[in-house]
Write an enzyme that holds these catalytic residues in place. Sequence first.
Site, PDB file in Angstrom:
ATOM      1  N   GLU A  12      17.559 -18.070  -7.803  1.00 48.64           N
ATOM      2  CA  GLU A  12      17.002 -16.651  -8.125  1.00 48.64           C
ATOM      3  C   GLU A  12      16.596 -16.817  -9.456  1.00 48.64           C
ATOM      4  O   GLU A  12      15.406 -16.187  -9.761  1.00 48.64           O
ATOM      5  CB  GLU A  12      18.426 -15.600  -8.193  1.00 48.64           C
ATOM      6  CG  GLU A  12      18.140 -14.345  -8.814  1.00 48.64           C
ATOM      7  CD  GLU A  12      17.088 -13.508  -8.131  1.00 48.64           C
ATOM      8  OE1 GLU A  12      16.324 -13.817  -7.099  1.00 48.64           O
ATOM      9  OE2 GLU A  12      16.800 -12.269  -8.586  1.00 48.64           O
ATOM     10  N   GLU A  34       7.941 -15.238 -10.477  1.00 49.72           N
ATOM     11  CA  GLU A  34       7.428 -13.534 -10.303  1.00 49.72           C
ATOM     12  C   GLU A  34       7.110 -13.038 -11.585  1.00 49.72           C
ATOM     13  O   GLU A  34       5.779 -12.547 -11.236  1.00 49.72           O
ATOM     14  CB  GLU A  34       8.751 -12.791  -9.658  1.00 49.72           C
ATOM     15  CG  GLU A  34       9.037 -13.083  -8.415  1.00 49.72           C
ATOM     16  CD  GLU A  34      10.150 -12.155  -7.924  1.00 49.72           C
ATOM     17  OE1 GLU A  34      10.044 -11.447  -6.867  1.00 49.72           O
ATOM     18  OE2 GLU A  34      11.254 -11.884  -8.714  1.00 49.72           O
ATOM     19  N   LYS A  36      12.929 -15.290 -10.347  1.00 46.87           N
ATOM     20  CA  LYS A  36      12.416 -14.329 -11.439  1.00 46.87           C
ATOM     21  C   LYS A  36      11.221 -14.855 -12.345  1.00 46.87           C
ATOM     22  O   LYS A  36      10.447 -14.220 -12.542  1.00 46.87           O
ATOM     23  CB  LYS A  36      13.762 -13.967 -12.111  1.00 46.87           C
ATOM     24  CG  LYS A  36      14.790 -13.125 -11.580  1.00 46.87           C
ATOM     25  CD  LYS A  36      14.549 -11.515 -11.470  1.00 46.87           C
ATOM     26  CE  LYS A  36      13.852 -11.183 -10.253  1.00 46.87           C
ATOM     27  NZ  LYS A  36      14.616 -10.996  -8.939  1.00 46.87           N
ATOM     28  N   TRP A  91      -2.584  -2.617  -1.719  1.00 46.90           N
ATOM     29  CA  TRP A  91      -2.429  -4.138  -1.860  1.00 46.90           C
ATOM     30  C   TRP A  91      -3.059  -5.128  -0.720  1.00 46.90           C
ATOM     31  O   TRP A  91      -2.932  -4.830   0.480  1.00 46.90           O
ATOM     32  CB  TRP A  91      -0.824  -4.223  -1.605  1.00 46.90           C
ATOM     33  CG  TRP A  91      -0.272  -5.681  -2.123  1.00 46.90           C
ATOM     34  CD1 TRP A  91      -0.038  -5.982  -3.267  1.00 46.90           C
ATOM     35  CD2 TRP A  91      -0.164  -6.607  -1.296  1.00 46.90           C
ATOM     36  NE1 TRP A  91       0.410  -7.195  -3.292  1.00 46.90           N
ATOM     37  CE2 TRP A  91       0.708  -7.721  -1.879  1.00 46.90           C
ATOM     38  CE3 TRP A  91      -0.152  -6.767   0.125  1.00 46.90           C
ATOM     39  CZ2 TRP A  91       0.871  -8.801  -1.473  1.00 46.90           C
ATOM     40  CZ3 TRP A  91       0.251  -8.225   0.712  1.00 46.90           C
ATOM     41  CH2 TRP A  91       0.820  -9.171  -0.163  1.00 46.90           C
ATOM     42  N   HIS A 107      17.508 -36.678  -5.333  1.00 46.58           N
ATOM     43  CA  HIS A 107      16.751 -36.718  -4.004  1.00 46.58           C
ATOM     44  C   HIS A 107      15.309 -36.111  -4.163  1.00 46.58           C
ATOM     45  O   HIS A 107      14.773 -35.668  -3.072  1.00 46.58           O
ATOM     46  CB  HIS A 107      17.578 -36.217  -2.918  1.00 46.58           C
ATOM     47  CG  HIS A 107      18.883 -36.752  -2.572  1.00 46.58           C
ATOM     48  ND1 HIS A 107      19.059 -37.789  -2.306  1.00 46.58           N
ATOM     49  CD2 HIS A 107      19.992 -36.172  -3.099  1.00 46.58           C
ATOM     50  CE1 HIS A 107      20.413 -38.053  -2.257  1.00 46.58           C
ATOM     51  NE2 HIS A 107      20.937 -37.348  -2.651  1.00 46.58           N
ATOM     52  N   CYS A 159       0.796  -1.186   0.093  1.00 44.72           N
ATOM     53  CA  CYS A 159      -0.017  -0.107  -0.038  1.00 44.72           C
ATOM     54  C   CYS A 159       0.935   1.218  -0.028  1.00 44.72           C
ATOM     55  O   CYS A 159       1.968   1.409   0.646  1.00 44.72           O
ATOM     56  CB  CYS A 159      -1.106   0.164   1.198  1.00 44.72           C
ATOM     57  SG  CYS A 159      -1.969  -1.391   1.390  1.00 44.72           S
ATOM     58  N   ASN A 176      -1.797   1.806   5.444  1.00 44.13           N
ATOM     59  CA  ASN A 176      -0.998   0.703   5.039  1.00 44.13           C
ATOM     60  C   ASN A 176      -0.394  -0.029   6.152  1.00 44.13           C
ATOM     61  O   ASN A 176      -0.126   0.552   7.072  1.00 44.13           O
ATOM     62  CB  ASN A 176       0.277   1.598   4.597  1.00 44.13           C
ATOM     63  CG  ASN A 176       1.330   0.543   4.071  1.00 44.13           C
ATOM     64  OD1 ASN A 176       1.176  -0.790   4.168  1.00 44.13           O
ATOM     65  ND2 ASN A 176       2.518   1.023   3.736  1.00 44.13           N
ATOM     66  N   GLY A 177      -0.631  -1.347   6.300  1.00 45.09           N
ATOM     67  CA  GLY A 177      -0.263  -2.216   7.298  1.00 45.09           C
ATOM     68  C   GLY A 177      -1.482  -3.182   7.658  1.00 45.09           C
ATOM     69  O   GLY A 177      -2.243  -3.384   6.962  1.00 45.09           O
ATOM     70  N   LYS A 192       6.554  -4.237  -4.192  1.00 47.22           N
ATOM     71  CA  LYS A 192       7.838  -4.198  -4.172  1.00 47.22           C
ATOM     72  C   LYS A 192       8.449  -3.857  -2.724  1.00 47.22           C
ATOM     73  O   LYS A 192       9.569  -4.240  -2.512  1.00 47.22           O
ATOM     74  CB  LYS A 192       8.140  -2.659  -4.795  1.00 47.22           C
ATOM     75  CG  LYS A 192       9.658  -2.225  -4.876  1.00 47.22           C
ATOM     76  CD  LYS A 192      10.128  -3.023  -6.161  1.00 47.22           C
ATOM     77  CE  LYS A 192      11.762  -2.811  -6.492  1.00 47.22           C
ATOM     78  NZ  LYS A 192      12.401  -3.732  -6.779  1.00 47.22           N
ATOM     79  N   ARG A 251       5.399  -0.051  -5.987  1.00 51.80           N
ATOM     80  CA  ARG A 251       5.223  -0.808  -4.659  1.00 51.80           C
ATOM     81  C   ARG A 251       4.405  -1.950  -4.929  1.00 51.80           C
ATOM     82  O   ARG A 251       4.363  -2.944  -4.087  1.00 51.80           O
ATOM     83  CB  ARG A 251       5.026   0.141  -3.530  1.00 51.80           C
ATOM     84  CG  ARG A 251       5.873   1.288  -3.060  1.00 51.80           C
ATOM     85  CD  ARG A 251       5.043   1.996  -2.274  1.00 51.80           C
ATOM     86  NE  ARG A 251       4.794   1.673  -0.896  1.00 51.80           N
ATOM     87  CZ  ARG A 251       5.665   2.006   0.012  1.00 51.80           C
ATOM     88  NH1 ARG A 251       6.740   2.611  -0.318  1.00 51.80           N
ATOM     89  NH2 ARG A 251       5.443   1.621   1.175  1.00 51.80           N
TER      90      ARG A 251
HETATM   91  C1  G6P Z   1       9.534  -8.196  -2.593  1.00 47.30           C
HETATM   92  C2  G6P Z   1      10.242  -7.894  -3.886  1.00 47.30           C
HETATM   93  C3  G6P Z   1      11.430  -8.654  -4.019  1.00 47.30           C
HETATM   94  C4  G6P Z   1      12.556  -8.411  -3.215  1.00 47.30           C
HETATM   95  C5  G6P Z   1      11.892  -8.646  -1.587  1.00 47.30           C
HETATM   96  C6  G6P Z   1      12.727  -8.142  -0.504  1.00 47.30           C
HETATM   97  O1  G6P Z   1       9.124  -9.745  -2.596  1.00 47.30           O
HETATM   98  O2  G6P Z   1       9.126  -8.398  -4.727  1.00 47.30           O
HETATM   99  O3  G6P Z   1      11.926  -7.984  -5.581  1.00 47.30           O
HETATM  100  O4  G6P Z   1      13.528  -9.062  -3.282  1.00 47.30           O
HETATM  101  O5  G6P Z   1      10.652  -8.168  -1.495  1.00 47.30           O
HETATM  102  O6  G6P Z   1      12.820  -6.760  -0.611  1.00 47.30           O
HETATM  103  P1  G6P Z   1      13.859  -5.730  -0.051  1.00 47.30           P
HETATM  104  O7  G6P Z   1      13.343  -4.401  -0.231  1.00 47.30           O
HETATM  105  O8  G6P Z   1      13.851  -5.899   1.288  1.00 47.30           O
HETATM  106  O9  G6P Z   1      15.115  -6.107  -0.660  1.00 47.30           O
END
Ligand code: G6P
Length: 607
Positions: free
Chosen positions: A479, A486, A483, A74, A502, A2, A98-99, A602, A27
């Site tokens: 990672e 996501e 990606k 959000w 395994h 949010c 927000n929260g 974000k 965000r």
């Molecule tokens: C969210 C974002 C990711 C990020 C993670 C940690 O999930 O979508 O891209 O890696 O938060 O965020 P930070 O700001 O703590 O790196």
Amino acid sequence: MCGIVGIVGHMPVAPLIVDALKRLEYRGYDSAGVATVEGGRLARRRAEGKLVNLERRLEDEPLGGLIGIGHTRWATHGVPNEVNAHPHFSDDVAIVHNGIIENFAELRDELTADGFTFTSQTDTEVVAHLVARELRNGAAPQDAVFAALKRLRGAFALAIMFREDEDLIVGARNGPPLAIGHGEGEMYLGSDAIALAPFTDAITYLEDGDWVVLRRSGVEMFDMSGEPVERKRQQSVGTSLLVDKGNHRHFMEKEIHEQPEVISHTLAHYLDFAGGGVKAFETPFDFKKIDRLAVSACGTAYLAGLIGKYWLERYARLPVDIDIASEFRYREVPLSDASAALFVSQSGETADTLASLRYCRAQGVPIGAIVNVRDSTIARESNGIFPTLAGPEIGVASTKAFTCQLSIFAALAVRAGIERGTLSEEQARHLVRALSEAPRYAAQALRLEERVEQIARELSQVRHVLYLGRDTSFPLAMEGALKLKEISYIHAEGYAAGELKHGPIALIDEHMPVIVIAPHDRIFDKTVSNMQEVAARGGRIILLTDEVGAAKTSLGDIETIVMPTVPEFISPIVYALPIQILAYHTAVAMGTDVDQPRNLAKSVTVE
Ligand code: G6P
């Protein structure tokens, strides 16, 4: 997650609020709304989905008013529809939040018994009713908010506005960030300085437990005992760099392409390329004295930490425990006097990472943070920071922040190795030389984009993908999988190649692409054996390796992305680029919302 905006101004504020909300889009959100007071009337427009829907609503039914609040939501409690979108009203009170209000169920029952009707499924509405109840009982607006705040448990950043006072917004912070913007005869409030950048760069960051009274003439700040507090006013950094896509289709694409430059900036902050050594940058801990480093982070930042563990343990012989912050915070980890804690976060606001930091602070260990946003809460609450110089990262899926985090871990490993006497001068120089070449190799990796895009087109047809790697390529495999899921919504898993038999080997058939990250290194042959196991079961292999690796792999019909030959130390930094590009082009081929993928945020300011 949010985003909040509030303006007490002297021009119609609705368009300004929408403009500020656009700057918070990065965000992640799924509905939005704005409310203003005009001529003693409280009015709002809300819309499900993207801000463009809210803009259309405002075109059809404009909102006047010189004071207003706005929100990108959000969803946590209640589906993302118009009814649950903020602002929420109760009597003459309008609120954005927000929260998460953790005791909302109990408060909802209490307020329902008092005759309040709930129109949404949100936790936020209880705050509106709590304030309204105080007003009904005769409290003045700011006293009503203060009384309501004392009833709330959980995390909140709030902006509250009142029908009867067109010169008042009350804000409060406990957890998610909130910044005050100082203007000339107008005042602003927002989730971050980026939102307020068009209006002002004079910013005050609130601390947890602060609540504020905003009027055109200025701001008064209080703590939770109601005592006035002073908070520093500062010039916000970097917001003027904001933020367009240049010639790129998406922020993510732009951020991928910025990597040679930002990796270079970041490394130059820590390394003395000319002298082949490490700069005497400040660190909050003494690498000679600590015998254990506890690293916590979330998402991509966690995976950077995992690679950092390999480096710090290998080159500095420093034991590293790496945790997902949401686990660490409740795990009651014992920390000795010789421990130090390191947190990794692009935003510097991730709720779980921040909570883990506070746990460590309470244990009295020195705290460092690798952060991209230098005036974030995590940065402010650390004993010292290691800034990534990535610039604002807007795409939800982290790219350039990740490779900059890796660059810092690499520099820290060398620094710690020198200080702990585990690296000779010559070895350290060798590693610094390797690191200094990372930007150049990253630029070469970008030139493979066309080839990677071809493979991405094929990948966009599948439902499942397995990523494999060994050593530092293992976290990188995770990672790569992260990606991909996501932004393309393809189910992907990253595994240690040695772990294949395994479990995941049961999944292998001709429909399952297996992407193998295997630079030609000490253990390349081991990974080749795992590829043989995949090939023997009809799996489709996509191999990322260098020329020697490609020549030594005799597996017949596999797709290979031939990477530049890079020193082993820096391979995760360089190999990160093709996996990002692969996810990016797969998502583009599938037509997903690359920069704001569904359901993701974000800056994750709730747990
Ligand atoms: C969210 C974002 C990711 C990020 C993670 C940690 O999930 O979508 O891209 O890696 O938060 O965020 P930070 O700001 O703590 O790196």
